[in-house]
Write an enzyme that holds these catalytic residues in place. Structure first.
Site, PDB file in Angstrom:
ATOM      1  N   ALA A 129      -6.646  10.161 -77.298  1.00 38.13           N
ATOM      2  CA  ALA A 129      -5.556  10.913 -77.931  1.00 38.13           C
ATOM      3  C   ALA A 129      -5.102  10.189 -79.111  1.00 38.13           C
ATOM      4  CB  ALA A 129      -4.282  10.707 -76.835  1.00 38.13           C
TER       5      ALA A 129
ATOM      6  N   GLY B 294      -9.005   9.818 -73.961  1.00 42.42           N
ATOM      7  CA  GLY B 294      -9.190  11.540 -74.050  1.00 42.42           C
ATOM      8  C   GLY B 294     -10.631  11.878 -74.306  1.00 42.42           C
TER       9      GLY B 294
ATOM     10  N   GLU C 133     -12.401  11.733 -71.163  1.00 46.20           N
ATOM     11  CA  GLU C 133     -11.863  12.934 -70.317  1.00 46.20           C
ATOM     12  C   GLU C 133     -12.631  14.181 -71.002  1.00 46.20           C
ATOM     13  OE1 GLU C 133      -7.778  11.536 -71.010  1.00 46.20           O
ATOM     14  OE2 GLU C 133      -7.674  11.490 -68.767  1.00 46.20           O
TER      15      GLU C 133
ATOM     16  N   GLU D 131      -6.347   3.188 -71.659  1.00 44.43           N
ATOM     17  CA  GLU D 131      -4.931   3.769 -71.848  1.00 44.43           C
ATOM     18  C   GLU D 131      -4.038   2.436 -71.144  1.00 44.43           C
ATOM     19  OE1 GLU D 131      -7.519   5.717 -70.636  1.00 44.43           O
ATOM     20  OE2 GLU D 131      -7.244   7.747 -71.265  1.00 44.43           O
TER      21      GLU D 131
END
Ligand code: DAK
Length: 257
Positions: free
Chosen positions: A65, A108, A111, A131
């Site tokens: 992200a 992300g 992911e 994270e």
């Protein structure tokens, strides 16, 4: 015109989507995610698109992200986060999605890899969920899909330490289907996509749906779904064509009906 993705059609029925935000190692800002979700929605609606390959750059598939953007969001901002809807649309893509991964696939980015159905990694790729180093946890399925993909001990290790693993380790663990030299990852992914694009589309669609069921339902329900899907395909012209082509010793010409 999208700003952060580039879309090409290198083979009939195949779209190649390249993330293009090199200055931030393809960090998944909201605009990039929106463009990606819209592109997949368009590929979904286009009956001629049979498979999509997604890739990044040699240095990064995606570094997660966008941390700068995240820094601006407070609790209410996160509560109303528009990225949630984009991620849901990406994860719900019903056609085969193949990730060709080089460099960093973090947070992300990892992911996003796990939203793909097939993962080809260059041997220098790194997969991680860092994270925890930011005082947060994965927010786009990382705790759920990673555990299902690699099992509890390695998922715990990756999420709790934030340490990334190599492509080789990721393949041993079940996160990656095949490893190539970095220069050939996209080419190999496109080759697989072209192969899938030549198959019977309804069979491909139901095969993906049935395989995904295995990850989120009990065995009896999964077997029931497989049985229904198998039966449904008996009514298709493509099944007749596939069997006839085998008997006539020629390649099948599937039409998607
Ligand atoms: N966001 C923004 N910018 C990033 C970035 C990121 N994730 N990663 C790298 N960059 C930027 C750097 O700031 C730098 O920009 P400048 O300083 O040049 O302006 C540029 O990209 C190059 O990065 P580095 O200079 O750091 O490059 P290095 O080779 O030294 O290091 C690295 C590469 C990948 C090891 C390092 O950049 C790094 O650690 N990046 C951060 C990785 C990370 O922590 N990722 C996880 C982010 S959290 C959710 C959905 C998803 C998520 C959360 C919620 N919902 C739907 C609710 C996901 C969360 C995350 O992914």
């Amino acid at each position: 015109m999208p700003r952060f993705i580039n879309v090409q059609a290198p083979h009939p029925g195949v779209r190649l989507v390249t993330l293009q935000r090199p200055e931030a190692l393809n960090a998944l800002c909201t605009e990039l995610l929106a463009e990606l979700a819209a592109e997949l929605a368009s590929a979904e609606a286009d009956e001629h698109t049979r498979a999509v390959v997604i890739t990044g750059s040699p240095k990064a598939f995606a570094a997660g992200a966008d941390i700068r953007e995240m820094a601006e969001r407070d609790l209410v901002g996160i509560f109303n986060d528009p990225r949630v809807a984009h991620w849901q649309r990406i994860a719900a893509f019903s056609k085969p999605l193949i990730a060709a991964v080089n460099g960093y696939a973090l947070g992300g980015g990892c992911e996003l890899v796990m939203c793909a159905d097939i993962v080809i990694a260059g041997e220098d790729a790194r997969f991680g969920q860092p994270e925890i180093n930011l005082g947060i946890i994965p927010g786009a399925g990382g705790t759920q899909r990673l555990l299902r993909a690699v099992g509890k001990p390695l998922a715990m290790q990756m999420v709790l330490t934030g340490e990334a693993i190599s492509a080789r380790h990721a393949q041993q663990a079940g996160l990656v289907s095949e490893i190539t030299v970095p220069e050939l990852a996209v080419e190999r992914a496109l080759q697989l996509a072209a192969s899938i694009a030549a198959k019977a589309p309804l069979a491909v669609r139901l095969a993906k749906e049935a395989l995904l069921k295995a990850g989120d339902t009990d065995l009896a329900s999964g077997l029931r779904f497989e049985r229904h899907a198998f039966t449904l395909l008996a009514g298709t012209a493509d099944r007749d064509e596939g069997i006839r082509a085998f008997q006539e010793k020629r390649p099948a010409q599937f039409k998607g009906c």
